[in-house]
Motif scaffolding. Structure first.
Motif, short mmCIF file in Angstrom:
data_model
loop_
_atom_site.label_atom_id
_atom_site.label_comp_id
_atom_site.label_asym_id
_atom_site.label_seq_id
_atom_site.Cartn_x
_atom_site.Cartn_y
_atom_site.Cartn_z
N SER A 93 0.80 -1.21 0.19
CA SER A 93 -0.06 -0.16 0.05
C SER A 93 0.80 1.19 0.03
O SER A 93 0.32 2.43 0.01
CB SER A 93 -0.89 -0.07 1.15
N LEU A 94 2.12 1.09 0.03
CA LEU A 94 3.05 2.30 0.01
C LEU A 94 3.82 2.35 -1.38
O LEU A 94 4.26 1.42 -1.96
CB LEU A 94 4.07 2.23 1.04
N THR A 95 4.05 3.62 -1.86
CA THR A 95 4.95 3.74 -3.07
C THR A 95 6.37 3.38 -2.60
O THR A 95 6.63 3.28 -1.57
CB THR A 95 4.96 5.11 -3.36
N ASN B 44 -8.16 3.70 -0.48
CA ASN B 44 -8.17 3.92 -1.93
C ASN B 44 -8.40 2.56 -2.46
O ASN B 44 -8.99 2.18 -3.35
CB ASN B 44 -6.89 4.60 -2.24
N TYR C 234 3.88 1.91 -7.14
CA TYR C 234 3.68 1.03 -5.85
C TYR C 234 4.24 -0.27 -6.45
O TYR C 234 4.55 -0.67 -7.51
CB TYR C 234 2.05 0.82 -5.94
N ARG D 196 -0.90 7.29 6.31
CA ARG D 196 -0.91 6.96 4.78
C ARG D 196 -1.40 5.66 4.67
O ARG D 196 -1.90 5.20 3.65
CB ARG D 196 0.74 7.01 4.68
N TRP E 266 -4.88 5.97 4.13
CA TRP E 266 -5.30 6.63 3.10
C TRP E 266 -5.29 5.55 1.67
O TRP E 266 -5.95 5.17 0.89
CB TRP E 266 -4.40 7.77 2.65
N ARG E 267 -4.29 4.86 1.91
CA ARG E 267 -3.97 3.60 0.77
C ARG E 267 -4.91 2.57 1.02
O ARG E 267 -5.75 2.01 -0.07
CB ARG E 267 -2.47 3.09 0.95
N ASP E 268 -5.31 2.20 2.43
CA ASP E 268 -6.34 1.01 2.49
C ASP E 268 -7.57 1.72 2.02
O ASP E 268 -8.44 0.90 1.71
CB ASP E 268 -6.34 0.54 4.01
#
Lengths: 231, 889
Positions: free
Chosen positions: A97-99, B32, A136, B25, B28-30
């Motif tokens: 989930s992180l870049t 999305n 990603y 973060r 936000w990612r989860d």
């Protein structure tokens, strides 16, 4: 730097107690590059996990930079990992989930460093991924993911780096490039490197090769400096 | 660890701000990635339903207080037979309450050329304390509000009385010996519908209290209804006063204090039941949302094991993991609470819109409490349902980065389900403050869990076959169901509880609405006519026929008293409880019948109350005092024989039918010989049957009915009912002129009010049902989603090994349909069992078996679960197996 004394690891299985490591005693010096080799099930990864403080031993001691891991609880080991240790894994273990950039920033942030972003960008530049920082993991190739993982491993300027089959999921050419990068950075940061591998050629590039057979050290050979540098 | 190393690790402030960033973060990612959406929606639904309903009930409570203005013209009234002690008024004034007095009586009003019976009401200067009197100068014109009654020397008359008296505004009328000026036409008064029987015996004539002595109408022994009115803006002052009043032993049974809820039992009942239903609805909504939260949070945490392992490898401690996930939850909760508040506000707005027409006053703004309740719900839901699986994440061993199979089971085991169970029970109790409701809900769910464990054990135990039996869809489905036994048991449980909740609400809703509609159908008579002699019946029937008025049967009416049972003094059972006994005594001499009971009252049951909560005592109140009885050859409509037999086609004299509660109270048995005193004569009759009576149908109802020929010779008058539409209202004057001795009681305003309330309350109930339905759908979706990963993985492998799409889809369909069928069946059983208790204990309804639900429940379960399951898993055969496998590894 790293020392194990009579390290034993046993697990309960349906067929009784299985001893994976049978009294491993070894010492890895600062700056040394050590390869642990052996057949599947010989206990390589278990040994790596114990040395890195990812798991607790059944008996014996592990000393990491003079800190006895067996006397620590998981909380203390985690703090020590954050401070001393970096990892590179066969399956990259990036957070999906992180870049790329955020993955590299993460350990720096966890240490409470405000400069995480800049440092992470520099490292990504160093591993040749400056253009891909906002991607990603699932948008990157295996080799690229491993490069991000390497950048992450060096992000906190860890003194010890553990690598578990770092080329295991990569084709030969990509694997070779990744190893070059790993060794280069290792030299730059003067890190102690312990890696588990099946790859004979990779093992030969290390200062020292420890071969495990059925949970015991079968061989512990030291390569010449020329060999490890030139290979 | 060396101290230096430890110190270097401690940079708390920078660390927490970084961790906060990491958490945001992650959130936000989860978000999305869609992983948190279901959890968020579930939270929003919980907050929405609770806030919406809390807001509504909060405003409703406040509105009801205000609306008392329209019903009572005061906040509390004290009434009684005979003159009220001055002391009561003085006490109220001393306590800072505003006070007023009214005096109602029936009297003849005389003009120069005519006369008519009017419902006179004398009011003191302070009247009304709440609400407004609407008056006008010319008949049938728009009125104007005024905050007082007529000044001394003047009267206000209802428009209908003017033509009957052949007068106009400005003329004078005589009330008793006083000649008073008709200065205004009165359109409405706040306490018109809540008045006594005397207030409805003719058109209203309102006069000033100061003129009463001059009329010389009120004398010792006159039938007069006295009332003291009290109002205050401080609820506590009113409550204190009420407490003081109730503590005066010597007044018990003679004087009564009431507020709006006592005034119209039908309205109060409808609103009470609606509130109970809304409460139940919100409880279901919260429970379902809670289950959805638990399921989605569990899945979310399962998907984060690897994430946590990596974080730990990178040096994250367990407490930091807790911090990160707690932050994620709290931020999510924050937004959910805000969204829930907004939606909740809209929901209550929707309910209020539907109820607009019965809310006669402007609704007060709600307090902050509903919002607090909504926010607390989110927090409790998270603590009870979401936090446990997320906290279990902190136990993830970092070694998982090397060995993926590591200890997943161990982590799941650490999820403290007890939290969720305790959380649910506390939530249910907290909202309902009702032990019965809580225990019904908790025991139905617990019962389902137990029943299910046994059923699924039996079902899934059979033939513990190895392998997948992949050659046949049916076998494949069954082995799959068995393999995922514990997961399936959980799924069936969740599905059952969800379907059960929906079934309970649907059935309850249907039953409530049916009952209400049956209670007051469109053609409910709205006028009662009493004091009719036998030879006037024909005239009245002709009048109705000529004017298109719908008349009804005429019931003979005579006053009677039970004097002996089987030769002994009657000995009523003392099992009504102290309070009810008191009520019984209190009302025993109550002649001053309130209008809400007018139907029964007019029917000669001056001391029967409407059915409702705790009404047992009131219903049979009056006990051994005189009551109006009748005789009939047929069972009256809405009556049912509960024991014995009704007299047949050729009834014989000497039998009596007794209402069942009354019979129970008197400890009567079939065949008992009762002695009655009727018109100073003794009459004997044998109890031939017991009857159930529908007290709330606004029809003539009787405790005691004799067989024809038993008491016919003792005289008596007749009573009947009629439905007169608004435009037929003026015909009343002609009717009264035709039969001057007749007393007409007009309850059209009351009936209309009740019908409107019921219609609107029904809409509110439907709205809440929709809310619960959405929550239910959410749970079903979360539950299907929870097992999605495993199904995807397994079926991808099957496809890789050559299983066709049809085989896989058919097997999935069978598996889901089977689970749905079992869940539907269990839900039906659970719903019927819960309904039995709910209807008896909470809604005071008679339970009836819902046969049609038995095939429908399982069928519905099968269709819904199979539909949802196939919809969610259709990707299994649409995405290439390679993609599925890649995605899941």
């Amino acid at each position: 730097m790293i020392e194990t004394r009579n390290l034993v690891k046993s697990v309960d299985t349906s067929e009784g107690l299985l001893t994976i490591l049978k009294g491993i005693t070894l010492k890895v010096n600062e700056g040394e590059i050590v390869a642990i080799v052996g057949a599947s099930g010989s206990g390589k990864s278990t040994l790596l996990g114990l040395m890195a403080g990812l798991d607790g031993a059944t008996s014996g001691d592990v000393l990491l930079d003079d800190n006895n891991l067996t006397e620590m609880d998981e909380e203390q080991r985690a703090m020590l990992r954050g401070q001393l240790v970096g990892f590179v894994f066969q399956s990259f273990q990036l957070l999906p989930s992180l870049t790329a950039l955020e993955n590299v920033m993460l350990p720096i942030e966890l240490k409470g460093d405000d400069q995480a972003r800049d440092k992470a960008k520099q490292l990504l530049q160093r591993v040749g991924l400056e253009e891909r920082w906002h991607h990603y993991p699932n948008q990157l190739s295996g080799g690229e993911q491993q490069r991000v993982a390497i950048a992450r491993a060096f992000a906190t300027q860890a003194q010890i780096l553990f690598a578990d089959e770092p080329t295991g999921n990569l084709d030969t050419a990509t694997g070779k490039k990744v190893i070059e990068l790993l060794f280069e950075l290792n030299r730059e940061f003067s890190t102690t490197l312990v890696l588990v591998t099946h790859d004979e050629r990779l093992a030969q590039r290390c200062n020292r090769v420890i071969k495990l057979v059925a949970g015991e050290i079968a061989e512990d050979t030291t390569n010449t400096v020329e060999e490890s540098v030139s290979a | 660890m060396p101290e230096a190393a430890l110190n270097s690790l401690n940079k708390p402030s920078a660390m927490s701000s970084n961790l906060f960033t990491v958490a945001l973060r992650l959130l936000w990612r989860d978000w999305n990635g869609g992983e948190l959406r279901l959890l968020f929606i579930a939270l929003v639904m919980a907050v929405t339903s609770v806030t919406g309903i809390a807001l509504f009930t909060d405003r409703l409570e406040k509105a009801l207080l205000l609306e008392s203005a329209n019903m009572l013209a005061a906040d509390r009234i004290v009434s009684g037979r005979g003159e009220l002690p001055e002391e009561i008024l003085v006490e109220g004034q001393t306590r800072g309450l505003r006070t007023a007095q009214t005096l109602s009586f029936t009297s003849m009003a005389f003009s120069d050329s005519s006369n008519m019976l009017v419902a006179a009401k004398a009011v003191s200067d302070a009247y009304p304390l709440r609400g407004e009197v609407i008056i006008t100068e010319a008949a049938f014109t728009r009125g104007r509000p005024i905050l007082s009654g007529p000044p001394p020397g003047e009267v206000w008359l209802e428009a209908r009385a003017l033509p009957a008296l052949e007068i106009e505004v400005g003329d004078t009328v005589f009330v008793g010996e006083a000649e008073l000026l008709v200065s205004e036409i009165i359109i409405t008064e706040p306490d018109r519908t809540g008045g006594s029987m005397m207030d409805n015996a003719g058109p209203r004539l309102m006069l000033n209290m100061a003129d009463v002595p001059a009329t010389n109408v009120v004398q010792l022994g006159s039938r007069v209804s006295y009332r003291y009115l009290f109002a205050s803006d401080e609820l506590s002052e009113l409550d204190d006063f009420e407490q003081w009043f109730r503590a005066q032993e010597e007044w018990r049974g003679r004087f009564y204090i009431r507020d709006v809820r006592d005034e119209s039992q039908e309205v109060a009942d409808a609103l009470d039941r609606a509130e109970s239903f809304l409460l139940l609805g919100s409880l279901f909504a919260v429970i379902l949302a809670g289950v959805a939260i638990a399921l989605t949070a569990k899945r979310y945490s399962e998907r984060h094991y690897d994430y946590v392992a990596i974080l730990k490898t990178l040096g994250c401690t367990s407490s930091q993991i807790t911090f990160i996930y707690l932050t994620v939850q709290l931020v999510l909760a924050f937004f959910a609470v805000v969204a829930g508040w907004v939606l909740g506000w809209l929901v209550q707005l929707g309910i209020l819109r539907l109820l607009e027409s019965i809310m006669l006053v402007e609704l007060p703004e709600p307090g902050l409490q509903p919002y607090v309740i909504g926010a607390l719900t989110a927090v409790i839901c998270l603590l009870a349902f979401a936090l446990p699986p997320l906290l279990a994440l902190r136990e993830t061993p970092p070694l998982r980065v090397l060995r993926k199979d590591m200890s997943q089971q161990k982590i799941s085991d650490k999820v403290p389900y007890a939290f969720g169970i305790l959380g649910t029970i506390s939530l249910v109790y907290w909202y309902s403050q009702d032990l019965v409701l809580t225990s019904v809900l908790v025991s139905s769910v617990a019962g389902i869990a137990l029943f299910l464990s046994i059923v699924s054990y039996l079902f899934l135990r059979s033939g513990g076959s190895a392998g997948m039996k992949a050659g046949n869809a049916w076998k494949l489905a069954m082995t799959a169901a068995r393999r995922r036994r514990s997961q399936n048991v959980l799924q069936v449980m969740v599905f059952s509880v969800t379907i059960m909740s929906l079934l309970i609400l649907t059935l309850l809703r249907t039953d409530l609405i049916d009952e209400w509609q049956a209670q007051l159908p469109e053609d409910t008579p709205n006028h009662f006519m009493m004091n009719i002699t036998r030879n006037q019946i024909g005239e009245i029937e002709n009048f109705f026929a000529n004017n298109g008025i719908q008349g009804n049967a005429f019931y003979p009416l005579i006053s009677a008293r039970v004097t002996r049972v089987n030769g002994d003094e009657p000995n009523p059972e003392g099992n009504l409880g102290d309070d009810e006994q008191n009520t019984l005594t209190e009302n025993a001499n109550l002649d001053d019948v309130e209008l809400s009971e007018a139907a029964q009252a007019a029917a000669g049951e001056p001391d029967t109350g409407a059915a409702g909560e705790g009404e047992e005592g009131r219903r049979v109140r009056g006990g051994l005092s005189r009551r109006q009885v009748t005789w009939a050859d047929k069972v009256p409509p809405d009556n049912g024989i509960t024991a014995g037999e009704w007299w047949g086609e050729k009834p014989q004299a000497g039998y009596v039918s007794i209402e069942q509660d009354y019979a129970e109270w008197l400890d009567l048995e079939l065949g008992d010989r009762l002695e009655f005193e009727i018109n100073q004569q003794t009459v004997y009759a044998e109890v031939s049957n017991f009857r159930s009576v529908r007290w709330d149908n606004m029809q003539p109802n009787f405790f005691i009915i004799f067989s024809p020929g038993t008491i016919d010779h003792l005289g008596g008058t007749y009573l009947s009912t009629a439905l007169m539409e608004q435009e037929q209202k003026m015909l009343l004057n002609d009717l009264i002129r035709l039969v001057p001795t007749m007393v007409v009681i007009e309850i059209d305003a009351l009936i209309e009010q009740i019908q409107t309330i019921i219609a609107q309350v029904t809409s509110a109930i439907e709205l809440i049902s929709v809310l619960v339905l959405v929550c239910g759908a959410l749970v079903l979706l979360s539950c299907v989603n929870a097992s999605l990963d495993e199904r995807f993985h397994e079926n991808a492998i099957l496809r890789t090994l050559g299983a066709g799409q049809k085989l896989i889809m058919t097997s999935l369909l069978i598996e889901f349909a089977t689970i749905g069928f079992i869940a539907g069946l269990i839900a039906t059983i659970g719903a019927e069992a819960s309904l039995y208790y709910l209807q008896q204990e909470v809604f005071q309804q008679d339970f009836s078996f819902h046969y049609w639900v038995w095939p429908l429940g399982p069928l519905l379960g099968m269709l819904i679960i199979a539909g949802l399951g196939i919809l969610s898993t259709r990707g299994v055969v649409q995405i290439s197996p390679l993609n599925v496998l890649r995605r899941l590894t």
